[in-house]
Design a protein around this motif. Structure first.
Motif, PDB file in Angstrom:
ATOM      1  N   GLN A  15       0.721  -1.218   0.142  1.00  0.00           N
ATOM      2  CA  GLN A  15       0.113  -0.047  -0.009  1.00  0.00           C
ATOM      3  C   GLN A  15       0.877   1.061  -0.103  1.00  0.00           C
ATOM      4  O   GLN A  15       0.602   2.241  -0.627  1.00  0.00           O
ATOM      5  N   LEU A  16       1.998   1.120   0.608  1.00  0.00           N
ATOM      6  CA  LEU A  16       2.753   2.350   0.782  1.00  0.00           C
ATOM      7  C   LEU A  16       3.369   2.607  -0.374  1.00  0.00           C
ATOM      8  O   LEU A  16       3.788   3.855  -0.964  1.00  0.00           O
ATOM      9  N   GLY A  17       4.035   1.333  -0.965  1.00  0.00           N
ATOM     10  CA  GLY A  17       4.504   1.726  -2.624  1.00  0.00           C
ATOM     11  C   GLY A  17       3.422   2.186  -3.533  1.00  0.00           C
ATOM     12  O   GLY A  17       3.877   3.155  -4.205  1.00  0.00           O
ATOM     13  N   ALA A  18       2.366   1.709  -3.444  1.00  0.00           N
ATOM     14  CA  ALA A  18       1.413   2.472  -4.470  1.00  0.00           C
ATOM     15  C   ALA A  18       1.041   3.730  -4.095  1.00  0.00           C
ATOM     16  O   ALA A  18       0.908   4.582  -5.090  1.00  0.00           O
ATOM     17  N   GLU A  19       1.040   4.272  -2.693  1.00  0.00           N
ATOM     18  CA  GLU A  19       0.685   5.574  -2.411  1.00  0.00           C
ATOM     19  C   GLU A  19       1.885   6.486  -2.827  1.00  0.00           C
ATOM     20  O   GLU A  19       1.587   7.561  -3.366  1.00  0.00           O
ATOM     21  N   ARG A  20       3.019   5.777  -2.704  1.00  0.00           N
ATOM     22  CA  ARG A  20       4.232   6.746  -3.051  1.00  0.00           C
ATOM     23  C   ARG A  20       4.377   6.763  -4.685  1.00  0.00           C
ATOM     24  O   ARG A  20       4.490   7.921  -5.116  1.00  0.00           O
ATOM     25  N   ALA A  28       1.468   6.948  -6.569  1.00  0.00           N
ATOM     26  CA  ALA A  28       0.746   7.916  -6.738  1.00  0.00           C
ATOM     27  C   ALA A  28       1.068   9.395  -6.412  1.00  0.00           C
ATOM     28  O   ALA A  28       0.679  10.606  -6.968  1.00  0.00           O
ATOM     29  N   LEU A  29       1.660   9.317  -5.031  1.00  0.00           N
ATOM     30  CA  LEU A  29       2.134  10.799  -4.747  1.00  0.00           C
ATOM     31  C   LEU A  29       3.230  11.453  -5.732  1.00  0.00           C
ATOM     32  O   LEU A  29       3.256  12.459  -6.036  1.00  0.00           O
ATOM     33  N   GLU A  30       4.256  10.521  -6.308  1.00  0.00           N
ATOM     34  CA  GLU A  30       4.918  10.844  -7.119  1.00  0.00           C
ATOM     35  C   GLU A  30       4.385  11.507  -8.432  1.00  0.00           C
ATOM     36  O   GLU A  30       4.850  12.488  -8.914  1.00  0.00           O
ATOM     37  N   GLU A  31       3.470  10.781  -8.920  1.00  0.00           N
ATOM     38  CA  GLU A  31       2.465  11.163  -9.926  1.00  0.00           C
ATOM     39  C   GLU A  31       1.973  12.461  -9.775  1.00  0.00           C
ATOM     40  O   GLU A  31       1.920  13.524 -10.639  1.00  0.00           O
ATOM     41  N   ARG A  32       1.400  12.506  -8.685  1.00  0.00           N
ATOM     42  CA  ARG A  32       0.663  13.929  -8.090  1.00  0.00           C
ATOM     43  C   ARG A  32       1.566  14.943  -8.145  1.00  0.00           C
ATOM     44  O   ARG A  32       1.532  16.087  -8.706  1.00  0.00           O
TER      45      ARG A  32
END
Length: 469
Positions: A213-218, A220-224
């Motif tokens: 989950q942290l990997g996916a959120e990171r 997504a955060l990098e894309e954001r």
């Protein structure tokens, strides 16, 4: 590497298990030794009772000293029996061996006295055997053997328990700990093997799910962040375009205002040129006319040069507004110099109260645009005839610049949103409402603030606070 806190789980398990097993097996060993001693003592007493019954049965036929001696000698030495007594009422007690020491064991005996059949000649006696205490050396040897057995058994159980806990709990938990350290270092692809006890395996599964989950959120955060960076670049470009547009608008207004200033010298130049062509003029008069033509030409050149210097964007490669330094006194002088030639500011009185202050953060070109915009707004507010005061002073780690006029002031209904785009107090068609918004953007970019208020004596007052460079 994170600093280790306290004892590790493995050491804590060893200490806890060792303490528990030492206490438990020490109590068990003491209890076993005591129970064994009592069991052996009871066995000796039971053996002595059996021997006493045998002797009592042999003496029931009648008193016979030889038989008593024979039976007593047979019992002595067996089961710890060290002495025998036959005690009868009103008759001397027969004794064999050592008596009076140890544990007495008594068995009642009925002895028939001689006197014929049917005669009441039965008398009661007691056979008493003395059992010596247990051998201290033998007891100690048995106790040591029992304690060794208990200690060996406890140590084996402790070792097996430690190995079981190590494989089922400690190693899986250590794996989760090492994985969490890798995740803390940013390696979010880390996964933990699911093994061990059910609770520990559940912990590993939860950790793996958290890491994914942290990997996916990171991601997504990098894309954001990429999207925000692109949006910021677009916004910055748009702001730069608005600043350029506002600057060009100011240039246009200045150009329209100085047209008459250029027209009058041009008319004078044309007239003086015609006169200078007259052949009847002597050299001294012609030189005087030429000097006047040169003066008027230099005046036109100076006005056009000042306007072009302001209109030209002089960007320093690699330096943003927040990394540049500006002399605020010179900025005010340049802005006043640009306003002075305007036709509609001919009767405007501008008073400068400028103290010696350190350089401030920002581009001198952009700050000149801000001050110029405020001066032009003040000229509009007083309708070209009135007083404008420009003040510059230091307050702590900031330099404060204020522009005040003697106009009607700012309506209260627009004061709070005066720096919003397209907000203006001018009549329709005379203002775009972008000038103050541009000033707000320029000042904020260098970490400063700009506010507007109505002065106590009337008129408007704009205050700019800029950080020192």
């Amino acid at each position: 590497m994170a600093r280790r806190l306290g004892f590790g789980l493995r050491l804590q398990l060893v200490l806890a298990l060792s303490a528990a097993f030492i206490i438990a097996f020490a109590l068990l060993g003491v209890a076993a030794v005591q129970l064994g001693r009592r069991a052996r003592e009871s066995a000796r007493v039971r053996d002595a009772e059996a021997a006493a019954r045998v002797i009592a049965a042999g003496l029931a036929e009648g008193p016979n000293h030889a038989r008593f001696v024979s039976l007593a000698d047979a019992a002595l030495g067996h089961g710890g029996i060290r002495g025998a007594e036959w005690e009868r009422p009103r008759v001397q007690t027969w004794v064999r061996g050592v008596t009076g020491l140890g544990t007495p064991v008594e068995v009642p005996v009925e002895v028939r006295a001689p006197g014929g059949v049917g005669a009441d000649t039965t008398r009661h006696g007691v056979v008493r055997l003395w059992v010596r205490p247990g051998d201290a050396r033998a007891e100690a040897g048995f106790g040591n053997l029992m304690l060794f057995y208990v200690a060996f058994t406890g140590g084996a159980i402790l070792l097996l328990t430690y190995l079981a806990l190590t494989f089922l709990i400690v190693r899986p938990v250590e794996a989760v700990t090492r994985a969490s350290e890798r995740v803390a270092e940013g390696r979010l692809e880390t996964q933990v093997p699911v093994r061990g006890a059910a609770e520990v395996a559940g912990l590993a599964q939860s950790f793996n799910a958290m890491a994914r989950q942290l990997g996916a959120e990171r991601l997504a955060l990098e894309e954001r962040l990429r999207q925000l960076e692109a949006a910021r670049a677009e916004t910055s470009a748009a702001q730069d375009q608005v600043l350029r547009s506002a600057r060009l608008a100011s240039v246009g207004r200045l150009a329209a205002g100085i047209a008459h200033e250029i027209g009058n010298p041009l008319a004078a130049i044309l007239g003086l040129t015609e006169i200078a062509r007259d052949a009847d003029l002597d050299a001294e008069e012609r030189d005087e006319f030429l000097a006047r033509i040169q003066t008027e030409t230099e005046r036109i050149h100076r006005i056009i040069r000042d306007l072009l210097d302001f209109a030209r964007q002089e960007q320093e490669p690699g330096a943003g507004d927040g990394e540049r330094r500006a002399d605020l006194g010179q900025v005010v002088a340049d802005a006043v110099h640009l306003v002075a030639p305007q036709k509609d500011t001919a009767k405007l009185r501008i008073e400068r109260r400028v103290e010696e202050v350190p350089p401030v953060r920002g581009s001198a070109d952009r700050l000149t645009q801000v001050v110029l915009n405020l001066l032009l707004n003040a000229a509009d507010a007083v309708e070209g005839e009135g007083d404008v005061v420009v003040e510059v002073a230091r307050e702590g780690e900031e330099v404060v610049l204020s522009v005040s006029d003697t106009g009607p002031g700012i309506p209260e209904d627009v004061l709070e949103e005066l720096f919003e785009p397209f907000v203006t107090t001018k009549p329709v068609g005379q203002g775009t409402g972008l000038g103050l918004a541009v000033c707000h953007t320029i000042v904020e970019r260098v970490g400063g603030t700009i506010t507007a208020e109505n002065a106590e004596g009337g008129g408007a007052r704009f205050v700019i606070r800029l950080p020192l460079a």
